[in-house]
Write an enzyme that holds these catalytic residues in place. Structure first.
Site, PDB file in Angstrom:
ATOM      1  N   GLY A 295      42.937  43.210  33.379  1.00  0.00           N
ATOM      2  CA  GLY A 295      43.414  43.513  32.034  1.00  0.00           C
ATOM      3  C   GLY A 295      43.307  44.972  31.640  1.00  0.00           C
TER       4      GLY A 295
ATOM      5  N   HIS B 140      36.444  32.142  37.347  1.00  0.00           N
ATOM      6  CA  HIS B 140      37.113  33.361  36.886  1.00  0.00           C
ATOM      7  C   HIS B 140      36.090  34.265  36.196  1.00  0.00           C
ATOM      8  CE1 HIS B 140      39.642  36.054  34.567  1.00  0.00           C
ATOM      9  NE2 HIS B 140      40.589  35.783  35.437  1.00  0.00           N
TER      10      HIS B 140
ATOM     11  N   SER C 149      45.372  43.477  37.150  1.00  0.00           N
ATOM     12  CA  SER C 149      46.447  44.428  36.807  1.00  0.00           C
ATOM     13  C   SER C 149      47.591  44.465  37.827  1.00  0.00           C
ATOM     14  CB  SER C 149      45.869  45.825  36.573  1.00  0.00           C
ATOM     15  OG  SER C 149      44.982  45.803  35.464  1.00  0.00           O
TER      16      SER C 149
ATOM     17  N   GLU D  95      38.996  39.415  42.504  1.00  0.00           N
ATOM     18  CA  GLU D  95      39.398  40.059  41.258  1.00  0.00           C
ATOM     19  C   GLU D  95      38.290  40.997  40.789  1.00  0.00           C
ATOM     20  OE1 GLU D  95      42.604  37.583  39.130  1.00  0.00           O
ATOM     21  OE2 GLU D  95      40.677  36.796  38.503  1.00  0.00           O
TER      22      GLU D  95
HETATM   23  P1  PGA Z   1      45.426  40.792  34.678  1.00  0.00           P
HETATM   24  O1  PGA Z   1      44.500  39.483  34.875  1.00  0.00           O
HETATM   25  O2  PGA Z   1      46.585  40.646  35.638  1.00  0.00           O
HETATM   26  O3  PGA Z   1      45.867  40.717  33.246  1.00  0.00           O
HETATM   27  O4  PGA Z   1      44.599  41.972  34.987  1.00  0.00           O
HETATM   28  C1  PGA Z   1      44.274  38.932  36.146  1.00  0.00           C
HETATM   29  C2  PGA Z   1      43.305  37.766  36.062  1.00  0.00           C
HETATM   30  O5  PGA Z   1      42.325  37.839  35.314  1.00  0.00           O
HETATM   31  O6  PGA Z   1      43.499  36.720  36.737  1.00  0.00           O
END
Ligand code: PGA
Length: 256
Positions: free
Chosen positions: A173, A96, A212, A167
């Site tokens: 976030g 991640h 997000s 991602e």
């Molecule tokens: P988020 O995080 O949906 O809060 O943007 C996604 C993630 O980091 O897996």
């Protein structure tokens, strides 16, 4: 046959064991009987036993957000894949972007974890994605390809135990998701690379989008042909919004 869409919630460092009980008691009835998608939740380590017992007999599976590559030993603060299996985890997230960028995990370390998790029988969600600076420098595809090739190096024939989460770091976030068509372009590229790595097993890999995702954009994202699921952070913390995303996925599956 194509796999079901995977709708995964990554709680990150949120919720205590008692909040985990509360969450599952609310969330379970909201998604009861939905079997068109695979539903997966990644709580913090300390909440895993609670999540496993609360989800027993339901359509919700549990995974871990990270692990170490050794089975046991003098590695203070680490958790091994063997422990995760016995605790009832089927999946582990590796690589991640928060592990890469906050905790300095390298592709080499992530690769050792991938190999070890697969050996212990866990399925792996390997995360890849570029930073804003890399995107602006035109490096998105190079970064994604490198993370993919190094992360999956030496896994042999186990590609069918892997899912990928694309991602983009700038979308995590921030409330600003990638445009569905921009994400789709990277997903298509990831499938091309997976085919180079293993032509027979690439199609079976689900490439998820993360960054997000929320009820208001889930449909547009999940409708893209090469987006086979979502990894949801913030919007998975509330049972209502995560259940809504699950239902959007299920309705897309039904309309196929
Ligand atoms: P988020 O995080 O949906 O809060 O943007 C996604 C993630 O980091 O897996």
């Amino acid at each position: 046959m194509a796999e079901k869409l995977l709708i995964a919630g990554n709680w990150k460092m949120h919720k205590t064991p008692s909040q985990t009980v509360e969450y599952f008691r609310a969330f379970k009835p909201m998604v009861e009987g939905i079997d068109e998608v695979e539903i997966l939740i990644f709580p913090p380590f300390i909440d895993i036993p609670t999540a496993v017992s609360e989800s027993r007999g339901s359509n919700i599976k549990i995974g871990a957000q990270n692990c170490y590559f050794e089975k046991e030993g003098a590695f203070t603060g680490e958790i091994s894949p063997v422990m995760l299996r016995e605790a009832g985890c089927e999946y582990v997230i590796l690589g991640h972007s928060e592990r890469r960028h906050i905790f300095g995990e390298t592709d080499e370390l992530i690769n050792k974890k991938v190999i070890s998790a697969l050996e212990e029988g866990l399925r792996v969600i390997l995360c890849v994605g570029e930073t804003l600076q890399e995107r602006e420098s035109g490096l998105t595809f190079t970064v994604v390809e490198t993370q993919l090739r190094l992360g999956l190096s030496g896994i042999g024939d186990k590609l069918d135990r892997i899912d990928i989460a694309y991602e983009p770091v700038w979308a995590i976030g921030t409330g600003v998701a990638a445009k569905p068509e921009d994400a789709e372009e990277v997903h298509r590229f990831i499938y091309e690379k997976l085919k180079e790595i293993n032509p027979t097993k690439a199609e079976g890999v689900r490439v998820l989008y993360g960054g997000s995702v929320k009820p208001s954009n889930a449909e547009a994202i999940l409708s893209q042909p090469h987006i086979k699921g979502v990894l949801v952070g913030g919007a998975s913390l509330k049972p209502e919004s995560f259940a809504e995303i699950v239902k959007i996925g299920a309705s897309i599956e039904r309309s196929k």
